[in-house]
Design a protein around this motif. Structure first.
Motif, short mmCIF file in Angstrom:
data_model
loop_
_atom_site.label_atom_id
_atom_site.label_comp_id
_atom_site.label_asym_id
_atom_site.label_seq_id
_atom_site.Cartn_x
_atom_site.Cartn_y
_atom_site.Cartn_z
N SER A 102 0.00 8.98 -1.62
CA SER A 102 -1.06 9.85 -2.15
C SER A 102 -1.93 10.41 -1.04
CB SER A 102 -1.93 9.09 -3.15
OG SER A 102 -1.21 8.76 -4.30
N MET A 108 -0.51 4.17 -2.22
CA MET A 108 -1.73 4.76 -1.67
C MET A 108 -1.39 5.63 -0.47
SD MET A 108 -5.32 3.08 -0.43
CE MET A 108 -5.97 2.87 -2.09
N ALA A 132 0.81 -1.22 0.00
CA ALA A 132 0.00 0.00 0.00
C ALA A 132 0.84 1.27 0.00
CB ALA A 132 -0.92 -0.02 1.21
N ALA A 191 -10.47 6.05 -1.76
CA ALA A 191 -9.77 6.10 -0.46
C ALA A 191 -9.72 7.53 0.06
CB ALA A 191 -8.37 5.52 -0.59
N ILE A 210 -7.34 4.92 -5.24
CA ILE A 210 -6.91 6.09 -4.48
C ILE A 210 -8.02 7.12 -4.33
CG2 ILE A 210 -5.35 8.08 -4.53
CD1 ILE A 210 -3.17 6.13 -5.53
N ALA A 221 -5.39 -1.43 -0.17
CA ALA A 221 -4.96 -0.81 -1.42
C ALA A 221 -5.25 -1.69 -2.64
CB ALA A 221 -3.47 -0.49 -1.35
#
Length: 156
Positions: free
Chosen positions: A17, A14, A11, A117, A114, A109
């Motif tokens: 980000s 992710m 992950a 999330a 993304i 992830a």
């Protein structure tokens, strides 16, 4: 708020980000876990560190990410006093906080992208625990945890 975010290698992208996104929302970020996507990193220690720092009041909340979100949720939940909630939609993220006062949000992830999330994180961080009927239920969980811990100490 002070937000701890951690991930394993599955992950990493992710996490990176989300770090920027959470900063844009106005929160302080504390990074736990791997520093690249190539080196294999075991998630339990990362989850234990974030959960421990929440218990020590170094963090207000945590976000943990692994491939599915399941492993980090289980690991963080082993730390006494911690309620970690696996959420892959905004409604669950809101309820994690409003109904369960979850200090840690976990995600996978390899399960969500993304952009979803980011929305889940946003809703989770904007939600507050109102107490009321939910406080009674959270207290029941806390009381049972203390009972189990007391019993466990007498076994050693």
């Amino acid at each position: 708020m002070k937000i701890g975010i951690g991930s394993d290698h599955n992950a990493f992208h992710m996490k990176e980000s989300l770090k920027e996104f959470i900063k844009e929302l106005g929160h302080e970020i504390y990074d736990y876990g791997c520093t690249d996507s190539c080196s294999e990193v075991d998630y339990p220690e990362i989850a234990f560190q974030v959960a421990g720092d929440i218990n020590e009041k170094k963090l207000d909340r945590g976000i943990l990410i692994c491939g599915t979100g399941i492993g980090v949720a289980i690991a963080a939940g082993k730390v006494p006093g911690i309620r970690a909630a696996l959420c892959h939609d905004t409604y669950s993220a809101e309820r994690a906080q409003k109904s369960n006062n979850a200090q840690i949000l976990t995600m996978g992830a390899k399960v969500i992208g993304i952009e979803p999330a980011k929305q889940i994180v946003k809703v989770y961080l904007e939600s507050e625990f109102p107490g009321g009927n939910s406080a009674r239920k959270v207290q029941q969980i806390t009381d049972k945890e203390k009972e189990f811990l007391k019993g466990a100490s007498s076994l050693t």
